[in-house]
Design a protein around this motif. Structure first.
Motif, mmCIF file in Angstrom:
data_model
loop_
_atom_site.group_PDB
_atom_site.id
_atom_site.type_symbol
_atom_site.label_atom_id
_atom_site.label_comp_id
_atom_site.label_asym_id
_atom_site.label_seq_id
_atom_site.Cartn_x
_atom_site.Cartn_y
_atom_site.Cartn_z
ATOM 1 N N GLU A 1 86.055 -64.304 -27.393
ATOM 2 C CA GLU A 1 84.711 -64.331 -26.792
ATOM 3 C C GLU A 1 84.463 -65.640 -26.049
ATOM 4 O OE1 GLU A 1 82.196 -63.648 -30.121
ATOM 5 O OE2 GLU A 1 82.368 -61.443 -30.029
ATOM 6 N N LEU A 2 84.866 -66.742 -26.653
ATOM 7 C CA LEU A 2 84.664 -68.054 -26.027
ATOM 8 C C LEU A 2 85.484 -68.178 -24.747
ATOM 9 C CD1 LEU A 2 83.549 -70.925 -25.989
ATOM 10 C CD2 LEU A 2 85.360 -71.578 -27.602
ATOM 11 N N SER B 1 86.583 -65.792 -22.854
ATOM 12 C CA SER B 1 86.030 -64.890 -21.845
ATOM 13 C C SER B 1 84.809 -65.502 -21.170
ATOM 14 C CB SER B 1 85.648 -63.561 -22.509
ATOM 15 O OG SER B 1 84.993 -62.716 -21.594
ATOM 16 N N GLU B 2 84.001 -66.208 -21.962
ATOM 17 C CA GLU B 2 82.763 -66.791 -21.447
ATOM 18 C C GLU B 2 83.028 -67.849 -20.378
ATOM 19 O OE1 GLU B 2 78.442 -68.061 -23.330
ATOM 20 O OE2 GLU B 2 80.109 -67.516 -24.627
ATOM 21 N N LYS C 1 88.429 -63.044 -32.845
ATOM 22 C CA LYS C 1 87.299 -62.522 -32.074
ATOM 23 C C LYS C 1 86.512 -63.658 -31.426
ATOM 24 C CE LYS C 1 83.126 -59.690 -32.492
ATOM 25 N NZ LYS C 1 82.206 -58.975 -33.429
ATOM 26 N N LYS C 2 86.250 -64.723 -32.194
ATOM 27 C CA LYS C 2 85.487 -65.853 -31.665
ATOM 28 C C LYS C 2 86.241 -66.554 -30.531
ATOM 29 C CE LYS C 2 82.640 -66.888 -35.702
ATOM 30 N NZ LYS C 2 82.232 -67.899 -36.699
#
Length: 322
Positions: free
Chosen positions: A125-126, A128-129, A121-122
């Motif tokens: 998210e990273l 995607s950012e 998940k982390k």
């Protein structure tokens, strides 16, 4: 090279390779080198002030803390590299963050989290950012070697073989507090009794804490005991990540860990997608030519079908790995 004098070189080598499991380690180093404990402490403090020694202490295995780890190869758009660098600086669990000379994946970093689901998940998210749509997750299957030692005389990373621990016990299994492992992750004080403050916090004698550290080292919970050196400050300015592909990748990786003394990290990995290169080794030296010669030895030891040698172009997160 560098402006280290002979006694400084000797102190560094003792700090790296022979740091004593003793409540007064600097006294023992002084006795061995024929200088006083106070002189050793002042030399070490001076080396830290000059940013030659990053810290004196130890690395605590992420597995002992109940965490999972992965190396991520990411194709981050060049216009988003600075954004990624700034974000990464604020993530304590993100380490070993380099731009490397791979034709597709420009950034290679390590991320840790409590559990694989949280890790995935982390990472997502990273990525995607920073609008990274293409990346490979290479989970740590087995950490076979971790010993970041630099021979300041020879100008290359070098460490004796270490026993491979098939399983690293967790704090719970050991019956010790996670908080103690966290405290052991931080640099020791450069003083006559560097273990005193931690020992007192846990109502232990210095000698009891040192015996516990020695036991944890023997179980693979603690690695890289001693000093961590800033390679660039001692002339070791190049590093490369070697990726190996072979018919029997596990056997190949064990051979590298057991026989290639110039390797600092050796990790057997598994991927979230089709990926042929699953044995990873880090090599550091004063020149790329030395690294390339070491890589030739690795190819023979691993009986490699193919390999990649990815040199570091830029360190996006310099500093101490906790």
């Amino acid at each position: 090279m560098n402006d280290l004098n002979e006694i400084e070189q000797k102190v560094i080598m003792e700090l790296e390779y022979n740091f004593p499991f003793d409540e007064k380690p600097f006294q023992l180093i002084g006795e061995k080198l024929g200088i006083s404990e106070r002189e050793v402490i002042e030399i070490v403090k001076g080396l830290i002030d000059r940013e030659i020694v990053k810290r004196v202490g130890m690395y605590v295995s992420f597995r002992a803390k109940g965490m999972e780890s992965a190396l991520i190869a990411a194709a981050i758009p060049p216009e988003n590299l600075e954004k990624f660098r700034k974000i990464a600086l604020g993530i304590r669990e993100l380490t070993h963050n380099f731009i490397r000379n791979h034709p597709r994946y420009n950034v290679w970093y390590v991320l840790k989290a409590e559990g694989k689901e949280s890790l995935d998940k982390k990472i997502a998210e990273l990525m995607s950012e920073v609008k990274c749509k293409e990346y490979v997750v290479l989970y740590s299957k087995k950490s076979l070697k971790l010993s970041v030692k630099y021979d300041v005389i020879k100008g290359v990373s070098y460490a004796d073989n270490q026993p491979v621990h098939e399983k690293i016990p967790t704090a719970e299994e050991l019956g010790i507090q996670k908080e103690l492992l966290k405290d052991l992750s931080y640099p020791l004080s450069i003083s006559e009794r560097p273990f005193q403050k931690i020992a007192e916090k846990y109502n232990m004698k210095d000698s009891e804490l040192v015996e516990l550290i020695k036991e944890l080292y023997e179980k693979g919970v603690i690695k890289d005991y001693g000093a961590t050196i800033n390679g660039e400050k001692v002339g070791i300015t190049e590093n490369a990540m070697m990726l190996i592909n072979s018919e029997d990748i596990e056997s190949s990786c064990y051979n590298i860990a057991n026989k290639l003394k110039e390797a600092t990290h050796v990790v057997l990995r598994e991927s979230n997608t089709k990926w042929d290169y699953l044995c990873y080794a880090m090599i550091h030296a004063r020149s790329r030519e030395i690294i390339s010669e070491v890589a030739k030895k690795a190819v023979t030891l691993a009986n490699a079908k193919s390999y990649m040698l990815l040199f570091s172009l830029e360190n996006l997160k310099p500093g101490i790995v906790i």
